[in-house]
Design a protein around this motif. Structure first.
Motif, PDB file in Angstrom:
ATOM      1  N   MET A   1       0.847  -1.172   0.000  1.00 40.67           N
ATOM      2  CA  MET A   1       0.000   0.000   0.000  1.00 40.67           C
ATOM      3  C   MET A   1       0.897   1.240   0.000  1.00 40.67           C
ATOM      4  O   MET A   1       1.659   1.478   0.933  1.00 40.67           O
ATOM      5  CB  MET A   1      -0.892  -0.052   1.244  1.00 40.67           C
ATOM      6  CG  MET A   1      -1.593   1.208   1.544  1.00 40.67           C
ATOM      7  SD  MET A   1      -2.721   1.085   2.940  1.00 40.67           S
ATOM      8  CE  MET A   1      -1.595   0.961   4.297  1.00 40.67           C
ATOM      9  N   LYS A  48       6.001   2.999   0.346  1.00 41.37           N
ATOM     10  CA  LYS A  48       5.493   1.949   1.241  1.00 41.37           C
ATOM     11  C   LYS A  48       6.311   1.978   2.519  1.00 41.37           C
ATOM     12  O   LYS A  48       7.227   1.190   2.718  1.00 41.37           O
ATOM     13  CB  LYS A  48       5.594   0.593   0.560  1.00 41.37           C
ATOM     14  CG  LYS A  48       4.729   0.478  -0.662  1.00 41.37           C
ATOM     15  CD  LYS A  48       4.850  -0.874  -1.299  1.00 41.37           C
ATOM     16  CE  LYS A  48       3.961  -0.957  -2.527  1.00 41.37           C
ATOM     17  NZ  LYS A  48       4.034  -2.252  -3.185  1.00 41.37           N
ATOM     18  N   GLU A  72      -3.594   7.125   1.775  1.00 38.43           N
ATOM     19  CA  GLU A  72      -3.311   6.022   0.866  1.00 38.43           C
ATOM     20  C   GLU A  72      -3.424   6.541  -0.556  1.00 38.43           C
ATOM     21  O   GLU A  72      -4.379   7.232  -0.911  1.00 38.43           O
ATOM     22  CB  GLU A  72      -4.306   4.888   1.089  1.00 38.43           C
ATOM     23  CG  GLU A  72      -4.036   3.685   0.218  1.00 38.43           C
ATOM     24  CD  GLU A  72      -5.021   2.567   0.461  1.00 38.43           C
ATOM     25  OE1 GLU A  72      -5.072   1.662  -0.370  1.00 38.43           O
ATOM     26  OE2 GLU A  72      -5.745   2.604   1.467  1.00 38.43           O
TER      27      GLU A  72
END
Length: 97
Positions: A1, A48, A72
């Motif tokens: 993510m 990340k 995100e």
């Protein structure tokens, strides 16, 4: 993510700014760094990265470090970006004369 992490710091001089960038760049998963704000005291890290670990490392060297936000980022599919509209503006209509 993949995330965009915004950290507010007290950076008084260029030496402090370069130290902060160097510390943040050594973290695993960092893809980009930037200093933002009028006083260049907001560190923006993209990648990340574990935000808590990053703030903990920065607090060891700098006294005033505040985690402002963690967002995100959506990763775009390459297939969607590379598709083109192949419709012809003037289609060749076939008519019987």
């Amino acid at each position: 993510m993949k995330q965009k992490i915004t950290i507010k710091m007290q950076l008084d001089c260029d030496k402090c700014r370069s130290k902060a960038l160097k510390l943040a760049s050594q973290e695993k998963g960092v893809s980009s760094l930037a200093l933002e704000g009028d006083d260049r005291d907001i560190l923006v890290v993209t990648g990340k990265v574990d935000a808590v670990c990053l703030v903990r490392i920065l607090r060891k060297k700098f006294k005033c470090v505040n985690l402002v936000s963690v967002h995100e980022l959506k990763e775009n599919d390459d297939n969607k970006c590379n598709q083109h509209n192949n419709s012809d503006p003037s289609p060749n209509n076939c008519s019987i004369m």
